[in-house]
Design a protein around this motif. Structure first.
Motif, PDB file in Angstrom:
ATOM      1  N   ASN A   1     -25.530 -16.631 -12.000  1.00 46.20           N
ATOM      2  CA  ASN A   1     -24.281 -17.368 -12.040  1.00 46.20           C
ATOM      3  C   ASN A   1     -24.575 -18.854 -11.794  1.00 46.20           C
TER       4      ASN A   1
ATOM      5  N   GLU B   1     -22.586 -21.444 -11.559  1.00 46.71           N
ATOM      6  CA  GLU B   1     -21.730 -22.074 -10.559  1.00 46.71           C
ATOM      7  C   GLU B   1     -22.258 -21.819  -9.151  1.00 46.71           C
TER       8      GLU B   1
ATOM      9  N   LYS C   1     -21.707 -11.707  -5.563  1.00 47.28           N
ATOM     10  CA  LYS C   1     -20.504 -11.380  -4.801  1.00 47.28           C
ATOM     11  C   LYS C   1     -20.801 -11.276  -3.305  1.00 47.28           C
TER      12      LYS C   1
ATOM     13  N   LYS D   1     -12.601 -19.184  -5.521  1.00 46.76           N
ATOM     14  CA  LYS D   1     -12.304 -19.227  -6.965  1.00 46.76           C
ATOM     15  C   LYS D   1     -13.394 -18.547  -7.773  1.00 46.76           C
ATOM     16  N   ILE D   2     -14.652 -18.816  -7.416  1.00 44.92           N
ATOM     17  CA  ILE D   2     -15.771 -18.193  -8.131  1.00 44.92           C
ATOM     18  C   ILE D   2     -15.764 -16.690  -7.912  1.00 44.92           C
TER      19      ILE D   2
ATOM     20  N   LYS E   1     -13.235 -14.767  -7.211  1.00 42.08           N
ATOM     21  CA  LYS E   1     -12.125 -14.168  -7.940  1.00 42.08           C
ATOM     22  C   LYS E   1     -12.506 -13.906  -9.388  1.00 42.08           C
ATOM     23  N   LYS E   2     -13.222 -14.871  -9.986  1.00 36.21           N
ATOM     24  CA  LYS E   2     -13.690 -14.671 -11.368  1.00 36.21           C
ATOM     25  C   LYS E   2     -14.756 -13.586 -11.441  1.00 36.21           C
TER      26      LYS E   2
END
Length: 240
Positions: free
Chosen positions: A117, A119, A185, A234-235, A237-238
């Motif tokens: 990921n 981000e 996560k 936010k990350i 949640k995605k």
């Protein structure tokens, strides 16, 4: 006490020790206690304290995100800080915040290696960069002895409670594999809790602390980590 000349085998430095009964981690569930015997500290002296240079506490043989995560948890729970604890607010604040930052750095190094990921990689690199500087800054202040002279016994109890609550809420990464999505996560969930702990400690310091440099650092921690918490949520949640 001359912090510069202390040379004691404490915490994880001996490589075979577990969490001390006197350490912040002693009140935690046993599932959070990790042995350090499989990890090799870079320092030739094999001595770890809150004054050990950051470059010397990163093991050379960590394999997979799980070991980075375990090692980071163990740093926060080791008894390496006990020899330095006093009644002084500033002194005790950095003694708790240094291993807290070190754990964030090490976990972030691990996630950079194993997440896909972008981000999260970017976020983790920013955390590493910012907190490396703050660790070095706090170590310099601790060495000088400038943080003594502001006694408050209540403050240390508040630091312990914040750390215990944080460690109980964090969930160690249990998968021996390196699944990028699960690592991402787990890192985000734990780092949100970890940042919340740092913000709580910084807010407590602003109530009791007097050192102007630490006041500025605490204000910066509150502002920057609150923003990072929003970003991580936010990350996450995605990712879910």
């Amino acid at each position: 006490m001359d912090f510069k000349n202390i040379n004691i085998m404490v915490g994880i430095a001996a490589l075979f020790s577990t969490v001390s009964l006197n350490s912040p981690g002693s009140d935690l569930n046993e599932n959070h206690s990790h042995k350090m015997s499989n990890y090799e500290i870079k320092s030739d002296s094999k001595i770890y304290t809150v004054l050990t240079p950051l470059k010397d506490i990163i093991p050379q043989n960590l394999r997979g995100f799980k070991e980075y995560d375990e090692y980071a948890h163990s740093l926060m729970m080791s008894n390496s800080s006990q020899i330095f604890l006093t009644k002084d607010v500033g002194n005790n604040f950095v003694i708790y915040m240094i291993p807290h930052h070190e754990a964030a750095i090490i976990t972030s190094i691990g996630v950079v290696k194993y997440t896909q990921n972008l981000e999260v990689k970017n976020l983790a690199n920013r955390i590493i960069h910012a907190q490396e500087k703050e660790v070095e800054f706090m170590q310099k202040l601790l060495e000088t002895g400038e943080l003594r002279g502001n006694d408050n016994a209540q403050f240390l109890d508040k630091m312990k409670k914040i750390m215990i609550k944080m460690m109980k809420n964090m969930k160690p990464y249990s998968d021996h594999g390196n699944n990028s999505e699960e690592i991402t996560k787990n890192y985000l969930r734990n780092m949100i809790i970890h940042h919340e702990g740092a913000v709580s400690m910084a807010k407590e310091y602003l109530k009791y602390g007097k050192n102007q440099e630490l006041i500025k650092m605490s204000q910066k921690i509150i502002l920057s980590q609150d923003e990072e918490i929003k970003e991580m949520k936010k990350i996450l949640k995605k990712a879910n």
